[in-house]
Design a protein around this motif. Structure first.
Motif, short mmCIF file in Angstrom:
data_model
loop_
_atom_site.label_atom_id
_atom_site.label_comp_id
_atom_site.label_asym_id
_atom_site.label_seq_id
_atom_site.Cartn_x
_atom_site.Cartn_y
_atom_site.Cartn_z
N MET A 120 0.81 -1.23 0.00
CA MET A 120 0.00 0.00 0.00
C MET A 120 0.84 1.28 0.00
O MET A 120 0.39 2.34 0.45
N MET A 121 2.06 1.21 -0.54
CA MET A 121 2.84 2.43 -0.76
C MET A 121 2.32 3.13 -2.01
O MET A 121 1.95 2.49 -2.99
N ASP A 122 2.32 4.45 -1.99
CA ASP A 122 1.92 5.21 -3.17
C ASP A 122 2.96 5.04 -4.27
O ASP A 122 4.17 5.13 -4.03
N GLY A 123 2.50 4.78 -5.49
CA GLY A 123 3.38 4.70 -6.64
C GLY A 123 4.04 3.35 -6.86
O GLY A 123 4.84 3.19 -7.80
N ARG A 124 3.69 2.35 -6.06
CA ARG A 124 4.44 1.09 -6.18
C ARG A 124 4.10 0.33 -7.44
O ARG A 124 4.95 -0.38 -8.00
N VAL A 125 2.88 0.45 -7.95
CA VAL A 125 2.54 -0.27 -9.17
C VAL A 125 3.35 0.27 -10.35
O VAL A 125 3.92 -0.49 -11.14
N MET A 126 3.44 1.59 -10.45
CA MET A 126 4.22 2.19 -11.52
C MET A 126 5.69 1.80 -11.41
O MET A 126 6.33 1.44 -12.41
N ALA A 127 6.22 1.84 -10.19
CA ALA A 127 7.63 1.49 -10.00
C ALA A 127 7.91 0.05 -10.40
O ALA A 127 8.91 -0.24 -11.06
N ILE A 128 7.03 -0.86 -10.01
CA ILE A 128 7.21 -2.27 -10.35
C ILE A 128 7.05 -2.51 -11.84
O ILE A 128 7.83 -3.25 -12.46
N ARG A 129 6.07 -1.85 -12.46
CA ARG A 129 5.88 -2.02 -13.90
C ARG A 129 7.11 -1.56 -14.66
O ARG A 129 7.56 -2.20 -15.62
N GLU A 130 7.68 -0.46 -14.21
CA GLU A 130 8.87 0.08 -14.89
C GLU A 130 10.05 -0.88 -14.78
O GLU A 130 10.72 -1.15 -15.79
N ILE A 131 10.31 -1.41 -13.59
CA ILE A 131 11.48 -2.28 -13.42
C ILE A 131 11.30 -3.60 -14.16
O ILE A 131 12.25 -4.15 -14.73
N LEU A 132 10.07 -4.11 -14.19
CA LEU A 132 9.82 -5.35 -14.93
C LEU A 132 10.03 -5.13 -16.42
O LEU A 132 10.68 -5.94 -17.10
N ASP A 133 9.49 -4.05 -16.94
CA ASP A 133 9.61 -3.77 -18.38
C ASP A 133 11.05 -3.52 -18.78
O ASP A 133 11.51 -3.98 -19.83
N GLU A 134 11.78 -2.79 -17.94
CA GLU A 134 13.18 -2.49 -18.24
C GLU A 134 14.04 -3.75 -18.32
O GLU A 134 15.07 -3.77 -19.01
N ASN A 135 13.62 -4.80 -17.63
CA ASN A 135 14.40 -6.04 -17.59
C ASN A 135 13.81 -7.16 -18.45
O ASN A 135 14.17 -8.33 -18.27
N GLY A 136 12.91 -6.80 -19.34
CA GLY A 136 12.39 -7.78 -20.28
C GLY A 136 11.27 -8.65 -19.78
O GLY A 136 10.97 -9.68 -20.38
N PHE A 137 10.62 -8.22 -18.69
CA PHE A 137 9.51 -9.01 -18.14
C PHE A 137 8.17 -8.32 -18.40
O PHE A 137 7.33 -8.20 -17.51
N GLU A 138 7.98 -7.89 -19.63
CA GLU A 138 6.74 -7.20 -20.00
C GLU A 138 5.51 -8.08 -19.80
O GLU A 138 4.40 -7.57 -19.59
#
Length: 322
Positions: free
Chosen positions: A164-182
């Protein structure tokens, strides 16, 4: 002239034909608690008939899940080591990471969801990094990214941030996409309330906070409009599925979310809801089977597409016998 509504209730056959809400195994996700060690299948006292499993004892429960035709499991890890930054949560040889790989061997087609949080891995029991006695939201995001990425590398199909941290979905989506886990999807604990119904889970996961409570990040039970804003933001940030937690006392929140959003909705039939039914059934006060199925039906009727529940294995057996 009055209408004879009872004509559609005269036999079990007609009642089944006109039933509007029908439960089936595809509705359920089964939570599993994995622990370090060997030859462990230990019943959790506060969660009757739910167990801690060591990796070498996962085969039995995974076989039960597959035979019940349940399509997915949600993994919670209980580590041996804890510290202030939950380092065991993003260790490539952490308990969840090893469990993912083990389950992938046992059941290649089973959908594996992992809980992404810090609480059971920190020595203070909170869901983020502590700074001057306060949860540092933005620093916590960096660690949640590490946890989610480690789960994806281990083979998780979906990660489920529950912090329930603010912004965590965006942060996780970004790191997954950057590492090829789209293609690794996100189940967001979007409307997660600061609830008293979590008590048995905290025993199971060893995640009770060592000071204070979680009311600065989990939602106030009195708020529903705020829940819709939380859900909307998670969808904008990239959540594939959203969650309402708990379920039974928050059926109205599920209904509001269903009416407002087109996204798939998960409801978590949490530990306290489960344990109360188990306790009352053991005392002979209720019919456990009938009550459990009625509760699960109400959650689906309210608008949930998927239900995370400790009743999943039993419910599948009961439904098969009906």
């Amino acid at each position: 002239m009055f209408t004879r509504h009872r004509r559609l209730r005269t036999t079990q056959g007609i009642r089944d034909l006109v039933k509007e809400t029908v439960l089936n195994p595809n509705d359920f996700i089964y939570p599993i608690f994995v622990v370090e060690g060997e030859n462990i299948k230990r019943e959790i006292e506060a969660l009757p008939e739910v167990y801690h499993y060591s990796l070498d004892n996962l085969e039995g429960v995974i076989k039960d899940v597959v035979e019940a035709k349940i399509k997915g499991v949600l993994l919670f890890g209980v580590p041996d080591e804890k510290d202030g930054i939950a380092s065991s949560a993003f260790d490539e040889n952490g308990i969840v990471q090893k469990a993912i790989r083990k389950i992938r061997e046992l059941a290649p087609d089973l959908f594996i969801i992992t809980d992404v949080c810090m609480c059971q891995y920190t020595d203070h029991g909170h869901c983020g990094v502590i700074e001057n006695g306060i949860i540092n939201n933005d620093e916590t995001l960096e660690y949640l990214q590490k946890i989610a990425l480690s789960h994806a590398k281990a083979g998780a199909d979906m990660v489920a941030p529950s912090d329930m941290m603010d912004g965590r979905v965006m942060a996780i989506r970004e790191i997954l996409d950057e590492n090829g886990f789209e293609n690794v999807s996100i189940l967001a604990y979007s409307a997660k309330y600061a609830s008293a119904f979590y008590g048995p889970f905290r025993e199971a996961a060893g995640s009770s906070p060592q000071f204070g409570d979680r009311k600065t990040y989990q939602m106030d039970p009195g708020n529903i409009r705020q829940a819709m804003r939380e859900i909307e933001d998670d969808i904008i940030e990239g959540a594939d599925i959203i969650m309402v937690k708990p379920a039974l006392s928050y059926l109205d929140v599920i209904r509001w979310a269903r009416d407002k959003f087109d996204h798939p909705i998960v409801a978590y039939n949490v530990s306290g809801e489960y344990s109360m039914v188990k306790a009352a059934g053991k005392m002979g006060l209720i019919d456990e089977k009938q009550i459990a199925l009625e509760i699960l039906t109400s959650i689906k009727r309210a608008g949930a597409d998927i239900i995370i529940t400790y009743f999943a294995l039993d419910a599948c057996k009961w439904l098969k016998d009906m």
